[in-house]
Design a protein around this motif. Sequence first.
Motif, mmCIF file in Angstrom:
data_model
loop_
_atom_site.group_PDB
_atom_site.id
_atom_site.type_symbol
_atom_site.label_atom_id
_atom_site.label_comp_id
_atom_site.label_asym_id
_atom_site.label_seq_id
_atom_site.Cartn_x
_atom_site.Cartn_y
_atom_site.Cartn_z
ATOM 1 N N HIS A 161 14.222 2.958 -1.909
ATOM 2 C CA HIS A 161 13.031 2.738 -1.085
ATOM 3 C C HIS A 161 12.672 1.259 -1.045
ATOM 4 O O HIS A 161 12.344 0.706 0.019
ATOM 5 N N GLU A 162 12.754 0.588 -2.195
ATOM 6 C CA GLU A 162 12.382 -0.818 -2.264
ATOM 7 C C GLU A 162 13.309 -1.694 -1.415
ATOM 8 O O GLU A 162 12.856 -2.599 -0.723
ATOM 9 N N LEU A 163 14.594 -1.425 -1.486
ATOM 10 C CA LEU A 163 15.544 -2.202 -0.683
ATOM 11 C C LEU A 163 15.314 -1.996 0.806
ATOM 12 O O LEU A 163 15.391 -2.940 1.598
ATOM 13 N N MET A 164 15.017 -0.762 1.191
ATOM 14 C CA MET A 164 14.780 -0.482 2.601
ATOM 15 C C MET A 164 13.526 -1.200 3.105
ATOM 16 O O MET A 164 13.513 -1.764 4.211
ATOM 17 N N CYS A 165 12.480 -1.200 2.292
ATOM 18 C CA CYS A 165 11.253 -1.897 2.687
ATOM 19 C C CYS A 165 11.489 -3.402 2.768
ATOM 20 O O CYS A 165 11.016 -4.064 3.705
ATOM 21 N N HIS A 212 3.127 -4.264 -5.201
ATOM 22 C CA HIS A 212 3.007 -4.175 -6.655
ATOM 23 C C HIS A 212 4.026 -5.052 -7.373
ATOM 24 O O HIS A 212 3.950 -5.242 -8.589
ATOM 25 N N LEU A 213 4.996 -5.597 -6.639
ATOM 26 C CA LEU A 213 6.033 -6.429 -7.242
ATOM 27 C C LEU A 213 5.592 -7.893 -7.269
ATOM 28 O O LEU A 213 4.913 -8.360 -6.351
ATOM 29 N N ASN A 214 6.011 -8.607 -8.308
ATOM 30 C CA ASN A 214 5.698 -10.041 -8.357
ATOM 31 C C ASN A 214 6.739 -10.826 -7.567
ATOM 32 O O ASN A 214 7.708 -10.267 -7.049
ATOM 33 N N GLN A 250 14.421 -11.108 -6.157
ATOM 34 C CA GLN A 250 15.615 -10.388 -6.592
ATOM 35 C C GLN A 250 15.982 -9.289 -5.602
ATOM 36 O O GLN A 250 17.163 -9.063 -5.309
ATOM 37 N N LEU A 251 14.974 -8.619 -5.067
ATOM 38 C CA LEU A 251 15.231 -7.598 -4.046
ATOM 39 C C LEU A 251 15.934 -8.220 -2.849
ATOM 40 O O LEU A 251 16.896 -7.658 -2.314
ATOM 41 N N TRP A 252 15.430 -9.389 -2.423
ATOM 42 C CA TRP A 252 16.024 -10.068 -1.275
ATOM 43 C C TRP A 252 17.480 -10.420 -1.549
ATOM 44 O O TRP A 252 18.346 -10.225 -0.690
#
Length: 209
Positions: free
Chosen positions: A52-56, A29-31, A37-39
């Motif tokens: 959760h997002e960082l772990m994924c 769902h993220l662009n 940015q997560l990376w």
Amino acid sequence: MIEYINKIQSLPSPTFQQIRKIANESLSHLNRAERDQLWRNLNQGVDLLTSHELMCQYIFSYGNMHETKINTALSSIQNPSEVFNTDLAIVDWGCGQGLATVCFFDFLNSQGIPNNTQKVILIEPSVDALERAKQHTKIYLKDETKIQLVNKYLDDVEKRDLESNQSITLHFFSNILDIPQIDLKKLAQLVGENVNGEHYFFCVSPLIE
């Protein structure tokens, strides 16, 4: 996050690559800018994982590296069907999401060796990552009572945290020993006080060959 847990729990024969695929799908769902940015927020995998997002993102970005390094380390055992075909205990130091343990379970499956793991000690300072490690481990063992959670930094681990009476204990140090804050001498002494049966140490690192 609930959807992620439900999907991995529904896997009939889980593998790390299936887990990695589900982790990546959880971020669909993220662009592109949000994924980038997560990376960056992973800080090259050094910082504690707290969402959760960082772990994924970590599993997707660094998972293949973990799998390759663990498999390379395990391949040093010349007779795995003899060594691992007994009751086992695992100590996963700085386990993160339990990737080293999961990859070991995949290794057993690939070698046709029954998974006789009786105890898994997961050591990790991040509460969120530790809970995720428990979920990943549980889909293989199907028995939560075999999983012991130790929510501590490595320097705070005590002798009582490592107690087991299995014939063979496997220690996984995956991308953790190169952290300068860890007192390696203290860690070695702690492990030395708990030698019971045979112990194998699998130490992998991107910085220390």
